[in-house]
Design an enzyme around this catalytic site. Sequence first.
Site, PDB file in Angstrom:
ATOM      1  N   HIS A 160       0.850  -1.199   0.000  1.00  0.00           N
ATOM      2  CA  HIS A 160       0.000   0.000   0.000  1.00  0.00           C
ATOM      3  C   HIS A 160       0.885   1.249   0.000  1.00  0.00           C
ATOM      4  O   HIS A 160       1.849   1.331   0.757  1.00  0.00           O
ATOM      5  CB  HIS A 160      -0.910   0.012   1.231  1.00  0.00           C
ATOM      6  N   HIS A 162       2.657   4.267   0.961  1.00  0.00           N
ATOM      7  CA  HIS A 162       2.769   4.925   2.266  1.00  0.00           C
ATOM      8  C   HIS A 162       4.202   5.360   2.522  1.00  0.00           C
ATOM      9  O   HIS A 162       5.149   4.883   1.897  1.00  0.00           O
ATOM     10  CB  HIS A 162       2.325   3.979   3.387  1.00  0.00           C
ATOM     11  N   GLU A 178      25.281  16.746   7.473  1.00  0.00           N
ATOM     12  CA  GLU A 178      24.932  17.749   6.471  1.00  0.00           C
ATOM     13  C   GLU A 178      24.841  19.139   7.084  1.00  0.00           C
ATOM     14  O   GLU A 178      25.356  20.113   6.535  1.00  0.00           O
ATOM     15  CB  GLU A 178      23.599  17.385   5.821  1.00  0.00           C
ATOM     16  N   HIS A 278      15.194  16.250   3.970  1.00  0.00           N
ATOM     17  CA  HIS A 278      16.084  16.831   4.969  1.00  0.00           C
ATOM     18  C   HIS A 278      15.778  18.320   5.061  1.00  0.00           C
ATOM     19  O   HIS A 278      15.750  19.025   4.048  1.00  0.00           O
ATOM     20  CB  HIS A 278      17.555  16.607   4.601  1.00  0.00           C
ATOM     21  N   HIS A 295      15.922  19.982   1.137  1.00  0.00           N
ATOM     22  CA  HIS A 295      16.249  19.160  -0.026  1.00  0.00           C
ATOM     23  C   HIS A 295      15.721  17.746   0.185  1.00  0.00           C
ATOM     24  O   HIS A 295      15.360  17.358   1.296  1.00  0.00           O
ATOM     25  CB  HIS A 295      17.756  19.142  -0.287  1.00  0.00           C
ATOM     26  N   HIS A 297      16.403  13.582  -0.894  1.00  0.00           N
ATOM     27  CA  HIS A 297      17.270  12.546  -1.454  1.00  0.00           C
ATOM     28  C   HIS A 297      16.428  11.403  -2.007  1.00  0.00           C
ATOM     29  O   HIS A 297      15.482  10.942  -1.344  1.00  0.00           O
ATOM     30  CB  HIS A 297      18.197  11.972  -0.375  1.00  0.00           C
ATOM     31  N   PHE A 311      25.015  -3.435  -5.971  1.00  0.00           N
ATOM     32  CA  PHE A 311      25.336  -3.863  -4.615  1.00  0.00           C
ATOM     33  C   PHE A 311      26.606  -3.139  -4.167  1.00  0.00           C
ATOM     34  O   PHE A 311      27.596  -3.091  -4.904  1.00  0.00           O
ATOM     35  CB  PHE A 311      25.556  -5.378  -4.555  1.00  0.00           C
ATOM     36  N   LEU A 312      26.566  -2.585  -2.976  1.00  0.00           N
ATOM     37  CA  LEU A 312      27.754  -1.957  -2.401  1.00  0.00           C
ATOM     38  C   LEU A 312      28.534  -3.018  -1.641  1.00  0.00           C
ATOM     39  O   LEU A 312      28.259  -3.312  -0.472  1.00  0.00           O
ATOM     40  CB  LEU A 312      27.352  -0.812  -1.469  1.00  0.00           C
ATOM     41  N   VAL A 313      29.507  -3.624  -2.326  1.00  0.00           N
ATOM     42  CA  VAL A 313      30.273  -4.728  -1.736  1.00  0.00           C
ATOM     43  C   VAL A 313      31.750  -4.542  -2.083  1.00  0.00           C
ATOM     44  O   VAL A 313      32.125  -3.670  -2.864  1.00  0.00           O
ATOM     45  CB  VAL A 313      29.777  -6.098  -2.257  1.00  0.00           C
TER      46      VAL A 313
END
Length: 350
Positions: A160, A162, A178, A278, A295, A297, A311-313
């Site tokens: 749903h 949201h 930041e 943010h 702003h 993100h 993938f951050l690997v």
Amino acid sequence: MAVSKQRVLTIAVQACNSAYTSSLAASGDKRKRHRRTRCLDMTLCATCAQATSVLKATGLSSLFLHAEAVKGRCYVVTFSPSHNLTLADLSPLEISHVIDTWTALFTAHLSPLSSLAKLTSPTTLPPSSPSASPLSPKQQYRYMQIFENKGAAMGCSNPHPHGQIWITTSLPEEPALELEQMQTYHREHGGAHLLADYAALELQQQERLVSSNGSFIAVCPWWATWPFETLVISFAHLRALPDFSDRQRADFTDIISDVTRRYDNLFETHFPYSMGLHQAPLEGSEAEIEASHFHVHFYPPLLRSSTVRKFLVGYEMLAEPQRDITPEQAARRLRDCGGEVYRKRLEEGR
């Protein structure tokens, strides 16, 4: 070896989805009667109004293990009564109801000492409100994080449409970092605002521009980590949602609609992402409030198709992120994906 400053919040994504389901169930027949955006208290959530006690560390623990008690509240904001509609499908008017709810929640929790409070009358959003149902806060919180996790790839198990709002007595790490940089830039550049100057630069160069209107610009930022990461920035110095004029609120509605439609059109799929606003803290010093710049993100994981994700690997996890495509290439592809969402074309047989 660096040690994290503090452990503020630890919770699994599954717990938030469970809280969302429980909140809907607790609302009973009421949710069947709502016609647009609705705000619900989360019955199981990451933070609560009563903080748990934290034992004071001694010995070596005092050097390495830092913890602080955090109090807060969590809400779920349903975007539409229709289960199959996302922000990319909603009309500008329907998205404006979501933004109005975000603004009302922020205003309801804003410190009366904040300079932002002078711009708007306090909003308590009583339970009888057609658009929201939180009670007036009984204590002052430091920060409000508004966000949406879209798609199973981002840990969202409830389809749903949201988003969530977490409000805490602490300033979370990412907004804090930041804000520190924005304050430094403001102080060292004669009162200039970091993101206002960056937005002006991106508009001038056009290379990483995705879209823009009279009030906002969407870019694939120079420093982006995710392949199609975007950043939405206001041209004017807007500290938080209460700063918006009617024109700026309408333009914000339009650019959120535009960015989400471009995402879905890129690979002709319900494009997953984590999106978050943010803005200025609910409570903070005048220097913090003044340096803040509104702003948004968007962090999407998809890379080459609707089924191939980044993938951050390896090196990226242990050393530094690498770009699979440049932000200039990503922006060019997103620029080519404008117009109505692809699903409407398919439904109309075009």
